[in-house]
Design a protein around this motif. Structure first.
Motif, short mmCIF file in Angstrom:
data_model
loop_
_atom_site.label_atom_id
_atom_site.label_comp_id
_atom_site.label_asym_id
_atom_site.label_seq_id
_atom_site.Cartn_x
_atom_site.Cartn_y
_atom_site.Cartn_z
N ASN A 34 10.03 15.71 21.96
CA ASN A 34 9.92 15.90 20.51
C ASN A 34 11.24 15.58 19.83
O ASN A 34 11.27 14.96 18.77
CB ASN A 34 9.52 17.34 20.20
N SER A 35 12.36 16.02 20.44
CA SER A 35 13.67 15.73 19.86
C SER A 35 13.92 14.22 19.81
O SER A 35 14.46 13.71 18.84
CB SER A 35 14.78 16.38 20.70
N ALA A 38 12.16 12.63 17.13
CA ALA A 38 12.79 12.91 15.83
C ALA A 38 14.11 12.16 15.69
O ALA A 38 14.94 12.52 14.85
CB ALA A 38 13.01 14.41 15.68
N ASP A 59 18.59 19.96 18.70
CA ASP A 59 18.76 18.51 18.51
C ASP A 59 19.32 18.20 17.14
O ASP A 59 19.33 19.06 16.24
CB ASP A 59 17.44 17.77 18.76
N TYR A 62 15.72 14.58 12.73
CA TYR A 62 15.52 14.69 11.29
C TYR A 62 14.89 16.00 10.82
O TYR A 62 14.72 16.22 9.63
CB TYR A 62 14.80 13.48 10.71
N ILE A 64 12.18 19.44 10.54
CA ILE A 64 10.79 19.63 10.12
C ILE A 64 10.80 20.23 8.72
O ILE A 64 11.57 21.17 8.45
CB ILE A 64 10.05 20.60 11.08
N ALA A 72 3.16 22.94 12.40
CA ALA A 72 3.62 22.31 13.66
C ALA A 72 3.13 23.08 14.87
O ALA A 72 2.99 22.52 15.96
CB ALA A 72 5.14 22.22 13.67
N THR A 78 0.05 16.89 14.16
CA THR A 78 1.06 15.92 14.57
C THR A 78 1.46 15.06 13.39
O THR A 78 0.67 14.85 12.46
CB THR A 78 0.54 15.02 15.71
N LYS A 80 2.66 12.07 14.20
CA LYS A 80 2.88 10.79 14.89
C LYS A 80 1.73 9.79 14.80
O LYS A 80 1.95 8.60 14.94
CB LYS A 80 3.29 11.06 16.34
N PHE A 95 1.83 12.49 20.67
CA PHE A 95 0.75 12.06 19.78
C PHE A 95 -0.43 13.02 19.85
O PHE A 95 -1.31 12.99 19.03
CB PHE A 95 0.26 10.63 20.10
N ARG A 96 -0.41 13.94 20.84
CA ARG A 96 -1.57 14.81 21.02
C ARG A 96 -1.53 16.06 20.17
O ARG A 96 -2.53 16.76 20.04
CB ARG A 96 -1.72 15.19 22.50
N GLY A 97 -0.35 16.37 19.63
CA GLY A 97 -0.24 17.52 18.73
C GLY A 97 -0.60 18.84 19.37
O GLY A 97 -1.14 19.72 18.71
N GLU A 98 -0.31 19.00 20.65
CA GLU A 98 -0.69 20.27 21.26
C GLU A 98 0.44 20.96 22.00
O GLU A 98 0.26 22.10 22.42
CB GLU A 98 -1.90 20.10 22.18
N ALA A 99 1.61 20.34 22.10
CA ALA A 99 2.68 20.96 22.88
C ALA A 99 3.16 22.25 22.25
O ALA A 99 3.17 23.30 22.90
CB ALA A 99 3.84 19.98 23.07
N LEU A 100 3.54 22.21 20.97
CA LEU A 100 4.08 23.42 20.34
C LEU A 100 3.01 24.52 20.29
O LEU A 100 3.31 25.69 20.50
CB LEU A 100 4.62 23.12 18.95
N THR A 144 16.80 20.48 14.72
CA THR A 144 15.84 21.51 15.11
C THR A 144 16.33 22.29 16.33
O THR A 144 16.93 21.70 17.23
CB THR A 144 14.48 20.84 15.43
P1 ADP Z 1 3.21 15.86 19.10
O1 ADP Z 1 4.58 15.65 19.64
O2 ADP Z 1 2.16 15.36 20.01
O3 ADP Z 1 3.06 15.36 17.69
P2 ADP Z 1 3.91 18.67 19.21
O4 ADP Z 1 3.08 19.88 19.28
O5 ADP Z 1 4.85 18.41 20.33
O6 ADP Z 1 2.92 17.43 19.02
O7 ADP Z 1 4.72 18.71 17.87
C1 ADP Z 1 4.03 18.83 16.63
C2 ADP Z 1 4.81 18.23 15.48
O8 ADP Z 1 5.97 19.00 15.21
C3 ADP Z 1 5.34 16.85 15.77
O9 ADP Z 1 4.38 15.85 15.46
C4 ADP Z 1 6.55 16.77 14.85
O10 ADP Z 1 6.20 16.37 13.57
C5 ADP Z 1 7.04 18.19 14.79
N1 ADP Z 1 8.18 18.44 15.69
C6 ADP Z 1 8.15 19.05 16.87
N2 ADP Z 1 9.40 19.11 17.42
C7 ADP Z 1 10.23 18.51 16.55
C8 ADP Z 1 11.65 18.25 16.52
N3 ADP Z 1 12.46 18.61 17.52
N4 ADP Z 1 12.14 17.61 15.44
C9 ADP Z 1 11.35 17.22 14.42
N5 ADP Z 1 10.01 17.43 14.39
C10 ADP Z 1 9.45 18.07 15.42
#
Ligand code: ADP
Ligand code: MG
Length: 598
Positions: A34-35, A38, A59, A62, A64, A72, A78, A80, A95-100, A144
């Motif tokens: 993610n970093s 960004a 990191d 840029y 959030i 997020a 996402t 992306k 791109f899957r928007g599920e990690a966080l 972030t």
């Molecule tokens: P994905 O990476 O698949 O989009 P994540 O769940 O990892 O899904 O992250 C969700 C969203 O949070 C990202 O699309 C991004 O916009 C934002 N994000 C997460 N980590 C960071 C970061 N370190 N810096 C900036 N934006 C971040």
């Protein structure tokens, strides 16, 4: 009858976390990616207790937007991609928007971020069964920070699967190393229990990149590898490939990156393995760090939840490109200035030692007669074990215009009927004469074979092979391909095929086994090198029989002729089994041996 209910989001996220978050290292991977997405030029990773207590990633990306912080953390959120088309062109790691969402559902989670437009940052925290989101303004530089504490605290069953602190840390280190080898433009630092484990400055030049690889894979790897940089019309391939003499017993030094993404990929690893086939001994594994880049539309990255695998649209094209490029690179493993086998000495600038003798053209002609006849016919039975050369014996240089610099120098003597002792610019050269001659013969036979087509032979009695119905059907569909490999295949019944002809050179091979291997190879990889492999194996045996035997006394001109042949023969740094054919001791090395100061 059971009624159906919709899972609550927390539970749905925890289930999703089962796929994406295997252990602390998976969290580190997702957060660092993610970093990088960004555009951070610097990422700091802090770990406590193997990541089970704390993972903190800071990191300089840029950031959030304040209003997006909560979003997020929800599933399928996402920045992306917006449409399916974007997925085909994907250039970001995520791109899957599920990690966080997954990570925050199985840990005590804090996210703080500040964008360029704001003078301070905002943070949100999630802990407890129900997500509690609190917005608080905080001091924070642009970028972030994410903190993940007490991983799996609310999923005790999964917590039990955590291994020791050291094991979890090893996994984290491996993840960071893998990432570090592809994003050279980022300053990456890893700390564990307050101690730095890795500090990697930005690497721009090739030397700086090689330095980073050396920090991660060991200096020896870089010193003993060949650099590859090549491209075709729509792909680029680069990387470092270990010399055959630097092979390993495990496949633990094999890294593959596709468009910057670290992956496990069978097509590519198979292609590299095949390219090394001819120069590696037994079950030895090549060491390499490989980067393939191509148009993103040629690879599907959405085939694995942790995005560790990809699928190629045309795996055959990729296989061929990688195989050919690496094979071509390895041909260069012959005596030259850049690839000296087993040179573990750190040599100083070498003194030039120039009063050695040069061979005559007629020596090379003599070598031709030597290789054309069976070894015994020209062998002299001479009693002395060591034949010495008098410098005046061969006075004429090979060409009068330019002084020629031969990497292997000129023969001095033969030792115990096994080794050729020679002298080059740097010092002493030792050549294993049988091993070297075997490789020379083998490469010659291969060249002959490659320029002709496969000669086939009809079997007197066609051979019936029993296989599974799917395999028989497959063989039937691939008839054309089999015939191009020299096999005439016919379907005989549901579980039988008939072989009418085979490649002439393989007349003594176990055809039934070979055909079965071919089918499974073709099914798994869509390509096969089995035929060539088998034929090469046979050529290798032939070369071994033709090669000079131990105790065969050679004259100085004969030995010089072998040295010259080695210098122009592909792969000649290794014998056919992957062992080195020669080594060198510079004057500097010799002086060290005798504790002689300069
Ligand atoms: P994905 O990476 O698949 O989009 P994540 O769940 O990892 O899904 O992250 C969700 C969203 O949070 C990202 O699309 C991004 O916009 C934002 N994000 C997460 N980590 C960071 C970061 N370190 N810096 C900036 N934006 C971040
Ligand atoms: Mg992500």
């Amino acid at each position: 009858m059971q009624r159906i209910t919709l899972l609550n989001p927390q539970l749905a996220n925890q289930i999703a976390a089962g796929e994406v978050i295997e252990r602390p290292a998976s969290i580190v991977k997702e957060l660092v990616e993610n970093s990088l997405d960004a555009a951070a030029a610097r990422v700091d990773i802090e770990i406590e207790k193997g990541g089970t207590e704390l993972i903190r990633i800071r990191d300089e990306g840029y950031g959030i937007h304040k209003d997006d912080l909560a979003l997020a953390l929800s599933r399928h959120a996402t920045s992306k991609i917006l449409a399916l088309d974007d997925l085909e062109q994907i250039a970001s790691f995520g791109f899957r928007g599920e990690a966080l969402a997954s990570i925050s559902s199985i840990s005590r989670f804090r996210l703080a971020s500040r964008t360029q437009e704001n003078s301070h940052g905002w943070q949100i925290e999630v802990h407890g069964r129900e997500p509690e989101i609190s917005h608080t303004p905080i001091a924070h530089p642009v970028g972030t920070t994410i903190e993940v504490r007490d991983i799996f605290y609310n999923t005790p069953a999964r917590r039990k699967f955590l291994k020791s602190e050291q094991t979890e840390l090893n996994h984290i280190q491996e993840v960071v190393r893998r990432i570090a080898m592809s994003v050279f433009s980022v300053n990456l630092n890893l700390k564990h229990n307050q101690k730095y484990l890795l500090q990697l400055p930005i690497a721009n030049s090739l030397i700086e990149k090689a330095d980073r690889i050396a920090k991660i894979c060991g200096r020896e790897f870089i010193d003993q590898s060949l650099r590859l940089e090549t491209e075709s019309s729509d792909m680029q391939l680069s990387g470092w490939f270990g010399l055959p003499t630097f092979s390993r017993s495990q496949s633990d030094l094999q890294y593959i990156y596709i468009n910057g993404r670290m992956v496990r990929d069978k097509v590519i690893s198979h292609a590299v393995k095949q390219a090394y086939h001819d120069v590696l001994f037994g079950g030895r594994q090549p060491a390499y760090v490989l980067y393939l880049s191509c148009d993103p539309t040629l690879v599907d990255v959405n085939v694995h939840p942790a995005k560790n695998e990809v699928r190629f649209r045309d795996s055959r094209m990729i296989f061929d490109f990688v195989f050919r490029s690496v094979q071509r690179l390895l041909k260069e493993t012959k005596p030259t200035s850049h690839a000296i086998p087993q040179s573990t000495y750190i040599s100083e600038p070498e003194p030039v030692y120039s009063n050695y003798t040069k061979p005559q053209q007629n020596q090379i002609d003599l070598y031709k007669t030597l290789t054309a006849e069976p070894p015994t016919s020209t062998a002299k039975v001479s009693t002395p074990i060591i034949t010495t050369a008098t410098p005046t014996a061969i006075p004429t240089p090979i060409s009068s215009s330019e002084p020629v610099n031969y990497p292997l120098g000129f023969a001095l003597a033969q030792l115990k009927g096994i080794y050729i002792l020679a002298q080059n610019e740097k010092g002493l050269v030792l050549v294993d004469m049988h091993a070297a001659h075997e490789r020379i013969g083998y490469e010659k036979l291969k060249k002959q074979f490659d320029t002709q087509n496969i000669i086939t032979q009809n079997l007197l009695i066609p051979l019936t092979i029993s296989i599974s119905e799917t395999d028989a059907e497959f063989a039937d569909q691939q008839k054309e391909l089999f015939s191009s490999l020299g096999f005439n295949v016919e379907r005989m019944g549901p579980e039988n095929i008939l072989i009418r002809s085979i490649p002439l050179l393989l007349k003594d091979a176990d055809i039934s086994l070979l055909v079965k291997d071919l089918i499974s190879d073709l099914k798994e990889h869509h390509v096969t090198n089995k035929i060539q492999e088998h034929i090469y194996e046979l050529l290798g045996t032939m070369a071994c029989h033709q090669a000079l035997r131990a105790n065969r006394q050679l004259t100085i001109p004969e030995m010089n002729a072998i040295l010259r042949q080695m210098e122009v023969t592909d792969h000649s740094n290794q014998c056919n089994h992957g062992r080195p054919t020669w080594t060198e001791l510079s004057l500097y090395d010799l002086d060290k041996l005798f504790l002689r100061g300069r």
